[in-house]
Design a protein around this motif. Structure first.
Motif, mmCIF file in Angstrom:
data_model
loop_
_atom_site.group_PDB
_atom_site.id
_atom_site.type_symbol
_atom_site.label_atom_id
_atom_site.label_comp_id
_atom_site.label_asym_id
_atom_site.label_seq_id
_atom_site.Cartn_x
_atom_site.Cartn_y
_atom_site.Cartn_z
ATOM 1 N N UNK A 1 41.401 -1.046 96.510
ATOM 2 C CA UNK A 1 40.622 -2.180 95.999
ATOM 3 C C UNK A 1 40.949 -2.503 94.546
ATOM 4 N N UNK A 2 41.977 -1.870 93.995
ATOM 5 C CA UNK A 2 42.378 -2.167 92.630
ATOM 6 C C UNK A 2 41.761 -1.270 91.595
ATOM 7 N N UNK A 3 41.121 -0.186 92.021
ATOM 8 C CA UNK A 3 40.498 0.737 91.088
ATOM 9 C C UNK A 3 39.036 0.410 90.863
ATOM 10 N N UNK A 4 38.310 1.307 90.200
ATOM 11 C CA UNK A 4 36.861 1.137 90.048
ATOM 12 C C UNK A 4 36.445 -0.058 89.210
ATOM 13 N N UNK A 5 37.349 -0.572 88.363
ATOM 14 C CA UNK A 5 36.995 -1.682 87.487
ATOM 15 C C UNK A 5 37.351 -3.041 88.065
ATOM 16 N N UNK A 6 38.005 -3.070 89.222
ATOM 17 C CA UNK A 6 38.375 -4.345 89.823
ATOM 18 C C UNK A 6 37.173 -5.042 90.443
ATOM 19 N N UNK A 7 37.323 -6.340 90.667
ATOM 20 C CA UNK A 7 36.214 -7.129 91.214
ATOM 21 C C UNK A 7 35.815 -6.655 92.601
ATOM 22 N N UNK A 8 36.772 -6.187 93.405
ATOM 23 C CA UNK A 8 36.466 -5.797 94.783
ATOM 24 C C UNK A 8 35.615 -4.532 94.826
ATOM 25 N N UNK A 9 35.994 -3.520 94.041
ATOM 26 C CA UNK A 9 35.229 -2.272 94.016
ATOM 27 C C UNK A 9 33.839 -2.497 93.421
ATOM 28 N N UNK A 10 33.769 -3.310 92.383
ATOM 29 C CA UNK A 10 32.464 -3.592 91.770
ATOM 30 C C UNK A 10 31.538 -4.297 92.751
ATOM 31 N N UNK A 11 32.080 -5.269 93.476
ATOM 32 C CA UNK A 11 31.271 -5.979 94.463
ATOM 33 C C UNK A 11 30.758 -5.021 95.537
ATOM 34 N N UNK A 12 31.650 -4.178 96.044
ATOM 35 C CA UNK A 12 31.248 -3.273 97.119
ATOM 36 C C UNK A 12 30.182 -2.286 96.642
ATOM 37 N N UNK A 13 30.305 -1.778 95.413
ATOM 38 C CA UNK A 13 29.276 -0.854 94.903
ATOM 39 C C UNK A 13 27.909 -1.522 94.877
ATOM 40 N N UNK A 14 27.868 -2.765 94.420
ATOM 41 C CA UNK A 14 26.595 -3.481 94.412
ATOM 42 C C UNK A 14 26.067 -3.687 95.825
ATOM 43 N N UNK A 15 26.943 -4.029 96.741
ATOM 44 C CA UNK A 15 26.509 -4.242 98.125
ATOM 45 C C UNK A 15 25.893 -2.968 98.712
ATOM 46 N N UNK A 16 26.514 -1.841 98.436
ATOM 47 C CA UNK A 16 25.985 -0.580 98.952
ATOM 48 C C UNK A 16 24.631 -0.248 98.326
ATOM 49 N N UNK A 17 24.476 -0.572 97.056
ATOM 50 C CA UNK A 17 23.191 -0.330 96.402
ATOM 51 C C UNK A 17 22.122 -1.258 96.985
ATOM 52 N N UNK A 18 22.477 -2.508 97.272
ATOM 53 C CA UNK A 18 21.521 -3.408 97.920
ATOM 54 C C UNK A 18 21.058 -2.831 99.253
ATOM 55 N N UNK A 19 22.011 -2.361 100.050
ATOM 56 C CA UNK A 19 21.662 -1.801 101.354
ATOM 57 C C UNK A 19 20.753 -0.583 101.208
ATOM 58 N N UNK A 20 21.042 0.247 100.220
ATOM 59 C CA UNK A 20 20.218 1.436 99.996
ATOM 60 C C UNK A 20 18.789 1.045 99.614
#
Length: 223
Positions: free
Chosen positions: A13-32
């Protein structure tokens, strides 16, 4: 062939600072957080989880509409169609949460609207991770993905955290109309004020002006 970002490694996903990884982290937190509300139900714990969901969803969506979605429209052939679909989901969530914040906790009507809002958030996450973000991944290189990630994070930190019917879904209109409200939202959140409290006229103006200038500057640099 596009591949959902849900199944990729952070490196892909381009590393932890890329837009894709950042988006996915937020999505997982929303689900939690939504799961936490579903488990707790109406009550103090549930209301805390719901508050966290709302704050995250709206700051996240505002940042999406300000940074990566314009990049999708510039870079992806059917980007207009893809982003319009997600923006419509955001508007429906906005309308539902506006009603939720006006209804008494525990009422059947409020619980029904919460369930509908959560279902839309789940649908929105899937549309973004399975359709929209993979197309952005194909269209821009890793360096640009990281630039978008940094800009997205800067916007998210100064974005509104509650629904506002007057905020447009696209820049520069969302920056001009929406960012002044972010100081109101964040002051209200910090003080534990209710959504209907009209304190922003006296509490938020200085911070709103600074936030507006910051977001407009980010948007201009991205252009």
């Amino acid at each position: 062939m596009t591949r959902t970002i849900a199944e990729q490694t952070e490196e892909q996903l381009g590393g932890p600072d890329g837009i894709l990884a950042r988006q996915r982290r937020d999505h997982r937190e929303m689900a939690r957080l939504m799961d936490r509300y579903r488990e707790a139900g109406p009550g103090e714990k549930g209301e805390r989880a719901l508050k966290d969901v709302v704050q995250l969803v709206f700051s996240h969506a505002f940042a999406e509409e300000s940074v990566p979605w314009p990049a999708v429209r510039r870079s992806v052939p059917d980007g207009e169609e893809l982003t319009s679909r997600v923006e419509e989901e955001h508007q429906q969530i906005n309308d539902l949460v506006t009603d939720i914040e006006r209804l008494p906790p525990g009422s059947p009507e409020r619980e029904d609207k919460i369930a509908r809002a959560f279902a839309l958030i789940d649908e929105d996450i899937r549309d973004e991770e399975d359709l929209l973000l993979p197309r952005l991944q194909e269209a821009v290189d890793v360096r640009q993905q990281r630039r978008l990630g940094s800009a997205w994070e800067a916007v998210r930190r100064t974005a509104p955290t509650h629904p506002h019917p007057v905020v447009p879904r696209r820049p520069p209109g969302n920056a001009i109309a929406g960012v002044p409200l972010s100081a109101y939202d964040r002051t209200r959140d910090a003080l534990g004020l209710s959504p209907s409290t009209p304190a922003w006229k006296t509490l938020a103006v200085p911070g709103a002006l600074l936030a507006t200038a910051a977001l407009v500057g980010v948007w201009r640099r991205l252009r």
